[in-house]
Design a protein around this motif. Sequence first.
Motif, PDB file in Angstrom:
ATOM      1  N   VAL A 153      32.822  36.891  31.537  1.00 18.27           N
ATOM      2  CA  VAL A 153      34.009  36.481  30.803  1.00 18.27           C
ATOM      3  C   VAL A 153      35.094  37.504  31.105  1.00 18.27           C
ATOM      4  O   VAL A 153      34.961  38.679  30.780  1.00 18.27           O
ATOM      5  N   LEU A 154      36.171  37.058  31.751  1.00 17.29           N
ATOM      6  CA  LEU A 154      37.282  37.947  32.103  1.00 17.29           C
ATOM      7  C   LEU A 154      38.558  37.403  31.475  1.00 17.29           C
ATOM      8  O   LEU A 154      38.847  36.213  31.577  1.00 17.29           O
ATOM      9  N   SER A 155      39.317  38.280  30.841  1.00 18.77           N
ATOM     10  CA  SER A 155      40.528  37.908  30.123  1.00 18.77           C
ATOM     11  C   SER A 155      41.682  38.796  30.580  1.00 18.77           C
ATOM     12  O   SER A 155      41.510  39.615  31.487  1.00 18.77           O
ATOM     13  N   PRO A 156      42.856  38.678  29.957  1.00 19.28           N
ATOM     14  CA  PRO A 156      43.958  39.574  30.320  1.00 19.28           C
ATOM     15  C   PRO A 156      43.634  41.061  30.143  1.00 19.28           C
ATOM     16  O   PRO A 156      44.306  41.914  30.742  1.00 19.28           O
ATOM     17  N   ALA A 176      45.384  39.776  37.337  1.00 18.65           N
ATOM     18  CA  ALA A 176      44.992  38.491  37.925  1.00 18.65           C
ATOM     19  C   ALA A 176      44.521  37.509  36.861  1.00 18.65           C
ATOM     20  O   ALA A 176      44.529  36.290  37.079  1.00 18.65           O
ATOM     21  N   HIS A 177      44.122  38.032  35.687  1.00 15.67           N
ATOM     22  CA  HIS A 177      43.635  37.176  34.600  1.00 15.67           C
ATOM     23  C   HIS A 177      44.597  37.172  33.414  1.00 15.67           C
ATOM     24  O   HIS A 177      44.197  36.878  32.284  1.00 15.67           O
ATOM     25  N   ARG A 178      45.846  37.454  33.673  1.00 15.78           N
ATOM     26  CA  ARG A 178      46.835  37.516  32.589  1.00 15.78           C
ATOM     27  C   ARG A 178      47.098  36.152  31.958  1.00 15.78           C
ATOM     28  O   ARG A 178      47.570  36.070  30.814  1.00 15.78           O
ATOM     29  N   ASP A 179      46.774  35.075  32.701  1.00 12.32           N
ATOM     30  CA  ASP A 179      47.104  33.748  32.189  1.00 12.32           C
ATOM     31  C   ASP A 179      45.887  32.853  31.955  1.00 12.32           C
ATOM     32  O   ASP A 179      46.039  31.648  31.737  1.00 12.32           O
ATOM     33  N   HIS A 180      44.685  33.421  32.002  1.00 11.05           N
ATOM     34  CA  HIS A 180      43.508  32.575  31.780  1.00 11.05           C
ATOM     35  C   HIS A 180      42.272  33.402  31.465  1.00 11.05           C
ATOM     36  O   HIS A 180      42.242  34.613  31.695  1.00 11.05           O
ATOM     37  N   PHE A 181      41.266  32.716  30.924  1.00 13.11           N
ATOM     38  CA  PHE A 181      39.921  33.278  30.779  1.00 13.11           C
ATOM     39  C   PHE A 181      39.085  32.752  31.947  1.00 13.11           C
ATOM     40  O   PHE A 181      39.003  31.534  32.148  1.00 13.11           O
ATOM     41  N   HIS A 182      38.475  33.652  32.666  1.00  9.04           N
ATOM     42  CA  HIS A 182      37.514  33.239  33.695  1.00  9.04           C
ATOM     43  C   HIS A 182      36.133  33.231  33.043  1.00  9.04           C
ATOM     44  O   HIS A 182      35.655  34.249  32.543  1.00  9.04           O
ATOM     45  N   LEU A 183      35.485  32.063  33.051  1.00 10.56           N
ATOM     46  CA  LEU A 183      34.144  31.909  32.480  1.00 10.56           C
ATOM     47  C   LEU A 183      33.213  31.461  33.588  1.00 10.56           C
ATOM     48  O   LEU A 183      33.464  30.437  34.232  1.00 10.56           O
ATOM     49  N   ASP A 184      32.154  32.218  33.848  1.00  9.85           N
ATOM     50  CA  ASP A 184      31.223  31.769  34.882  1.00  9.85           C
ATOM     51  C   ASP A 184      29.778  31.964  34.446  1.00  9.85           C
ATOM     52  O   ASP A 184      29.489  32.676  33.481  1.00  9.85           O
TER      53      ASP A 184
END
Length: 241
Positions: free
Chosen positions: A212-215, A220-228
């Motif tokens: 889980v990556l956030s701002p 690079a993640h300032r505008d979304h949550f990366h969920l994998d």
Amino acid sequence: MRALHLIIRRFLVWGSIIAFALLAYAVLRQRPQDLPWTDLDLNQPIGLFTGRKLAALTEDSTLCKALLDRAGVDYVAMKPGGSGQCTYADAVRLRGDADAIALSPVSVAPSCPVVAALKLWEWQVVQPAAQRIYGQPIARIRHFGSYSCRRIYGRSQGDFSEHATADALDVAAFVLADGRQVSVLKDWKGTGKDADFLRAVRDGACGLFSTVLSPDYNKAHRDHFHLDQAERGAMGGRACR
């Protein structure tokens, strides 16, 4: 006499440890999702090992789909696709269930383990947080997509992204039932309800996804949550930022 006292002390220490272990086991028996050897059940609350069990579904698409069926998730299994390092075989597309959060665009088809985690996130994290903070549910989740044949950060070299196998989803915003939008880009840095909601759902995702990556992670993640749902998550290799 001193030796006897030492034996008694050790007996008491080990007795206490065993008693605590037995008590803990008795308690955990009431929550099977907290035990590593029990089967995953999407109808159960999130447990200590739920995240690992979800990540382990990357090795068993048949079981993953059976779990979605058992939980009443309405979906369509997609045909395998891609090529080379960018192949996927277990992608599913959620259908328009009136009682469920809609993904926007609706055409997205993440891997089954990602969808299983998304549904638990919806049921046990996102909607409870929305009701608690706003007094209304989330109607839609806006996203930037799932499958994309590329390496991490779009570089020309290095490891391939989890997006390359549809094992990730980038979440950009949440739309409330009244139509108002809560955006990762615009609302993450605030101090009001919107920021509180975004942090609550980010934190709650950490127990369900491998990454889980956030701002808070980088620009690079300032505008979304990366969920994998990277496979390493099945062994406890998790990242939450």
